[in-house]
Design a protein around this motif. Sequence first.
Motif, short mmCIF file in Angstrom:
data_model
loop_
_atom_site.label_atom_id
_atom_site.label_comp_id
_atom_site.label_asym_id
_atom_site.label_seq_id
_atom_site.Cartn_x
_atom_site.Cartn_y
_atom_site.Cartn_z
N ARG A 147 0.82 -1.23 0.00
CA ARG A 147 0.00 0.00 0.00
C ARG A 147 0.84 1.27 0.00
NH1 ARG A 147 -4.69 -0.73 4.29
NH2 ARG A 147 -2.94 -0.27 5.63
N ARG A 148 2.12 1.18 0.35
CA ARG A 148 2.97 2.37 0.40
C ARG A 148 3.52 2.75 -0.97
NH1 ARG A 148 7.03 0.22 4.54
NH2 ARG A 148 6.28 -1.65 3.54
N SER A 149 3.43 1.85 -1.94
CA SER A 149 3.99 2.11 -3.27
C SER A 149 3.12 1.45 -4.32
CB SER A 149 5.41 1.55 -3.34
OG SER A 149 5.86 1.57 -4.67
N ASP A 150 2.96 2.10 -5.45
CA ASP A 150 2.19 1.48 -6.53
C ASP A 150 3.11 0.87 -7.59
OD1 ASP A 150 3.12 3.79 -7.68
OD2 ASP A 150 1.18 4.50 -8.36
N TRP A 151 4.40 0.75 -7.27
CA TRP A 151 5.33 0.16 -8.24
C TRP A 151 4.96 -1.28 -8.58
CZ3 TRP A 151 11.15 1.70 -7.66
CH2 TRP A 151 11.28 3.08 -7.85
N TRP A 152 4.26 -1.98 -7.70
CA TRP A 152 3.88 -3.36 -7.98
C TRP A 152 3.04 -3.45 -9.26
CZ3 TRP A 152 -1.25 -4.60 -8.27
CH2 TRP A 152 -2.15 -3.70 -7.69
N ARG A 153 2.38 -2.36 -9.62
CA ARG A 153 1.58 -2.35 -10.85
C ARG A 153 2.46 -2.49 -12.10
NH1 ARG A 153 -2.48 2.77 -10.17
NH2 ARG A 153 -3.56 2.08 -8.29
N LEU A 154 3.76 -2.22 -11.96
CA LEU A 154 4.67 -2.23 -13.11
C LEU A 154 5.19 -3.61 -13.47
CD1 LEU A 154 6.67 1.01 -12.26
CD2 LEU A 154 4.76 0.74 -13.86
N GLY A 155 4.81 -4.63 -12.73
CA GLY A 155 5.25 -5.99 -13.06
C GLY A 155 6.76 -6.11 -12.99
N GLN A 156 7.34 -6.80 -13.96
CA GLN A 156 8.79 -6.98 -14.02
C GLN A 156 9.43 -5.62 -14.28
OE1 GLN A 156 10.62 -9.75 -13.50
NE2 GLN A 156 8.80 -10.96 -13.09
N THR A 157 10.32 -5.19 -13.38
CA THR A 157 10.86 -3.83 -13.41
C THR A 157 12.38 -3.83 -13.26
OG1 THR A 157 8.82 -3.02 -12.42
CG2 THR A 157 10.73 -1.58 -12.25
N VAL A 158 13.03 -2.90 -13.94
CA VAL A 158 14.47 -2.67 -13.79
C VAL A 158 14.65 -1.21 -13.38
CG1 VAL A 158 16.70 -2.53 -15.00
CG2 VAL A 158 15.11 -4.39 -15.54
N VAL A 159 15.56 -0.97 -12.42
CA VAL A 159 15.90 0.39 -12.00
C VAL A 159 17.41 0.54 -12.08
CG1 VAL A 159 15.79 2.15 -10.19
CG2 VAL A 159 13.90 0.50 -10.45
N ILE A 160 17.85 1.58 -12.76
CA ILE A 160 19.29 1.88 -12.89
C ILE A 160 19.59 3.18 -12.16
CG2 ILE A 160 21.15 2.47 -14.50
CD1 ILE A 160 19.76 0.73 -16.58
N ALA A 161 20.64 3.15 -11.32
CA ALA A 161 21.13 4.36 -10.66
C ALA A 161 22.31 4.88 -11.47
CB ALA A 161 21.58 4.06 -9.23
N SER A 162 22.24 6.15 -11.86
CA SER A 162 23.37 6.77 -12.56
C SER A 162 23.90 7.87 -11.66
CB SER A 162 22.96 7.28 -13.94
OG SER A 162 21.82 8.10 -13.87
N GLY A 163 25.00 7.58 -10.98
CA GLY A 163 25.56 8.53 -10.02
C GLY A 163 24.62 8.69 -8.84
N ASP A 164 24.74 9.82 -8.17
CA ASP A 164 23.89 10.10 -7.01
C ASP A 164 22.61 10.82 -7.38
OD1 ASP A 164 25.82 9.01 -5.32
OD2 ASP A 164 26.85 10.92 -5.09
#
Length: 168
Positions: free
Chosen positions: A105-122
Amino acid sequence: FGGVLAQGNRLEAALRRDLDFTDGALSTLEAFERERREWVAQVPARSPLRGEDVVLTSAFGSRRSPYTRAMEFHSGMDLAAPAGTKIFAPVSGVVVWAGAVEADRRSDWWRLGQTVVIASGDSFRTLFGHCEQILVRRGMRVAAGDPIATVGATGWTTAPHLHYEIRR
């Protein structure tokens, strides 16, 4: 005939002003890039999809949910493409998430299914949702242009597309 020449001269003068303005703006941008090379290298500035079959189907901002019909804030953009189309890293960085997000309930990212997140620097996190196949794993370093996943229809989606989001 004199009126046509006068109109042509006005158009030429307006075009020259526009070109001078554009030249000045480009010079300012080039100076910014030179002074901040390290920061600019962290900006996800390339398209994650290639080809002619890519269509913007939903922009960033308020929109009507295709599921609830209520107005909601859409934090990225949706790019429709055939399932299986390769998704490329728009910037070099480190994969900080690769997989499905559990419903919470704290995030709706679960709606995105299979997900990739890339951090570029800070400064930036780039998110790729609804992936069919993930080609990277958490902790992996990727270079700009590396394939990271394929377009799919996982999570809450009506058709294959990439949910593409940049967070600062």
